[in-house]
Scaffold this active site. Structure first.
Site, PDB file in Angstrom:
ATOM      1  N   ARG A  16      -4.248  19.365 -12.510  1.00 50.10           N
ATOM      2  CA  ARG A  16      -5.275  19.834 -12.840  1.00 50.10           C
ATOM      3  C   ARG A  16      -5.951  18.572 -13.825  1.00 50.10           C
ATOM      4  O   ARG A  16      -7.292  18.462 -14.023  1.00 50.10           O
ATOM      5  CB  ARG A  16      -5.356  21.072 -13.695  1.00 50.10           C
ATOM      6  CG  ARG A  16      -4.702  22.353 -12.879  1.00 50.10           C
ATOM      7  CD  ARG A  16      -5.791  23.151 -12.420  1.00 50.10           C
ATOM      8  NE  ARG A  16      -5.385  24.226 -11.641  1.00 50.10           N
ATOM      9  CZ  ARG A  16      -5.085  25.462 -12.224  1.00 50.10           C
ATOM     10  NH1 ARG A  16      -5.813  25.562 -13.396  1.00 50.10           N
ATOM     11  NH2 ARG A  16      -4.838  26.560 -11.431  1.00 50.10           N
ATOM     12  N   ASP A  71     -16.924  34.693 -19.404  1.00 48.57           N
ATOM     13  CA  ASP A  71     -15.682  33.849 -19.073  1.00 48.57           C
ATOM     14  C   ASP A  71     -15.833  32.577 -20.166  1.00 48.57           C
ATOM     15  O   ASP A  71     -16.931  32.126 -20.566  1.00 48.57           O
ATOM     16  CB  ASP A  71     -15.753  33.578 -17.712  1.00 48.57           C
ATOM     17  CG  ASP A  71     -14.233  33.139 -17.331  1.00 48.57           C
ATOM     18  OD1 ASP A  71     -13.415  34.076 -16.733  1.00 48.57           O
ATOM     19  OD2 ASP A  71     -13.749  31.809 -17.510  1.00 48.57           O
TER      20      ASP A  71
HETATM   21  C1  LIG Z   1      -7.566  34.956 -12.658  1.00 48.99           C
HETATM   22  S1  LIG Z   1      -9.153  35.105 -13.271  1.00 48.99           S
HETATM   23  C2  LIG Z   1      -9.546  37.048 -13.260  1.00 48.99           C
HETATM   24  C3  LIG Z   1     -11.008  37.039 -12.805  1.00 48.99           C
HETATM   25  C4  LIG Z   1     -11.431  38.719 -12.484  1.00 48.99           C
HETATM   26  N1  LIG Z   1     -11.371  39.286 -13.736  1.00 48.99           N
HETATM   27  C5  LIG Z   1     -10.605  39.185 -11.392  1.00 48.99           C
HETATM   28  O1  LIG Z   1      -9.542  39.907 -11.885  1.00 48.99           O
HETATM   29  O2  LIG Z   1     -10.395  38.808 -10.305  1.00 48.99           O
HETATM   30  C6  LIG Z   1      -8.968  34.820 -14.863  1.00 48.99           C
HETATM   31  C7  LIG Z   1     -10.221  34.329 -15.939  1.00 48.99           C
HETATM   32  O3  LIG Z   1     -10.015  34.433 -17.110  1.00 48.99           O
HETATM   33  C8  LIG Z   1     -10.558  33.329 -17.619  1.00 48.99           C
HETATM   34  N2  LIG Z   1     -10.030  33.268 -18.717  1.00 48.99           N
HETATM   35  C9  LIG Z   1      -8.714  32.612 -19.390  1.00 48.99           C
HETATM   36  N3  LIG Z   1      -8.606  32.670 -20.738  1.00 48.99           N
HETATM   37  C10 LIG Z   1      -9.763  33.250 -21.310  1.00 48.99           C
HETATM   38  C11 LIG Z   1     -10.122  33.354 -22.815  1.00 48.99           C
HETATM   39  N4  LIG Z   1      -9.367  33.001 -23.446  1.00 48.99           N
HETATM   40  N5  LIG Z   1     -11.405  33.903 -22.670  1.00 48.99           N
HETATM   41  C12 LIG Z   1     -12.152  34.230 -21.844  1.00 48.99           C
HETATM   42  N6  LIG Z   1     -11.817  34.116 -20.412  1.00 48.99           N
HETATM   43  C13 LIG Z   1     -10.598  33.575 -20.256  1.00 48.99           C
HETATM   44  C14 LIG Z   1     -10.364  32.314 -16.796  1.00 48.99           C
HETATM   45  O4  LIG Z   1     -11.400  31.166 -16.786  1.00 48.99           O
HETATM   46  C15 LIG Z   1     -10.550  32.876 -15.294  1.00 48.99           C
HETATM   47  O5  LIG Z   1     -11.731  32.756 -14.916  1.00 48.99           O
END
Ligand SMILES: C[S@@+](CC[C@H](N)C(=O)[O-])C[C@H]1O[C@@H](n2cnc3c(N)ncnc32)[C@H](O)[C@@H]1O
Length: 287
Positions: free
Chosen positions: A48, A159
């Site tokens: 990445r 996000d």
């Molecule tokens: C695997 S995706 C899940 C998306 C959706 N909620 C779903 O279940 O399909 C996880 C998301 O969490 C976000 N994320 C990770 N750490 C975070 C943080 N500290 N604050 C906000 N978002 C975060 C990532 O950028 C990513 O888009």
């Protein structure tokens, strides 16, 4: 990976990447956004971040670590690159079904009587979750949706990753990405553009997409009737999960719903504030 394989891996790499570089990047990411990147994730970190090392014209990860120590813009790019954004339309559909069957009818009534409804998709990634949620609520009834959207209904979708938020705001997805949207909803809420489908502006404009770090300050007033916070806690350690769950509970109205991801669970004192309603679906009990 055995020693020989690890060595071969290092030789094949374009940039020098040491365990110390991995640990420095992991520490920074953990401090800022809570995501765990243990030693076993070295390949992921390399894959990445290598494009960022290249884009910055550097030759080693050590130089990149120095750079992100002082350059906040590049640090944000590194964090963006290290978030895992996997999502899909109508993922874990049982949550949308539960919401539409049990939670939404009284909320829609409340809206019709002039009341307010607040919904939050926390860690919404590229938007599939909040768009699925609105489509599930409205069904194919566009005029009903129009009426409800004139009422005091707000959906917040947040996000930490700016790149996925840009995709969410654009609301344009490949037909392949949209294949899990039921055909009647696709017809009602999207139009074709080349190989893609574009979400109707009525839905797109109904969602406030905002950058927000779940570990940072939340410039949010008031409480929510329902929060989806799915498949993000899996990247956090137990104390971070516990703190986040307590904050989410504070942000919910009594009787409000919290939906979490299929492999997540409620932990800590917050468990007593919720009643389990179904698969990873929790209702906040009155204080
Ligand atoms: C695997 S995706 C899940 C998306 C959706 N909620 C779903 O279940 O399909 C996880 C998301 O969490 C976000 N994320 C990770 N750490 C975070 C943080 N500290 N604050 C906000 N978002 C975060 C990532 O950028 C990513 O888009």
């Amino acid at each position: 990976m055995n020693r020989t394989a690890a060595l071969a891996d290092t030789r094949a790499r374009e940039f020098d990447f040491r365990a110390a570089d991995h640990r420095a990047i992991a520490a920074l990411v953990y401090d800022e956004v809570g995501i765990l990147l243990p030693d076993g994730k070295a390949q992921l970190v390399y894959g990445r971040i290598a494009p960022r090392v290249r884009a910055c014209g550097l030759e080693t990860f050590a130089d990149y670590v120095t750079l992100i120590g002082r350059d906040t813009v590049e640090r944000a790019r590194a964090i963006d690159a290290l978030t895992t954004n996997h999502t899909s339309f109508f993922r874990e559909n049982h949550h949308f079904e539960d919401f539409v069957e049990r939670i939404w009818p009284p909320l829609a009534d409340r809206l019709a009587k002039g009341g307010r409804v607040r919904l939050w998709s926390a860690a919404c990634s590229s938007g599939e979750e909040p768009y699925s949620w609105l489509m599930a609520m409205f069904g194919a009834d566009r005029s009903g949706a129009q009426r409800l959207l004139k009422a005091d209904l707000r959906m917040l979708a947040t996000d930490v990753s700016p790149s996925v938020l840009a995709t969410a705001r654009a609301g344009q997805y490949s037909k392949e990405t949209m294949r899990t949207v039921p055909a009647s909803l696709r017809t009602a809420w999207t139009r074709g553009e080349g190989d893609d489908l574009v979400v109707d502006p009525m839905l797109r404009d109904a969602i406030a997409f905002r950058p927000l770090n779940l570990l940072g300050d939340w410039p949010i007033k008031g409480r929510f009737d329902t929060i989806f916070c799915r498949n993000v806690m899996i990247y956090f350690d137990e104390p971070t999960k516990e703190r986040l769950l307590a904050r989410l509970a504070d942000r919910l109205e009594a009787g409000g719903m919290l939906y979490i991801g299929h492999s997540e669970r409620l932990i800590g004192a917050v468990q007593h504030k919720f009643q389990s309603i179904g698969r990873t679906a929790y209702q906040k009990v009155a204080a």
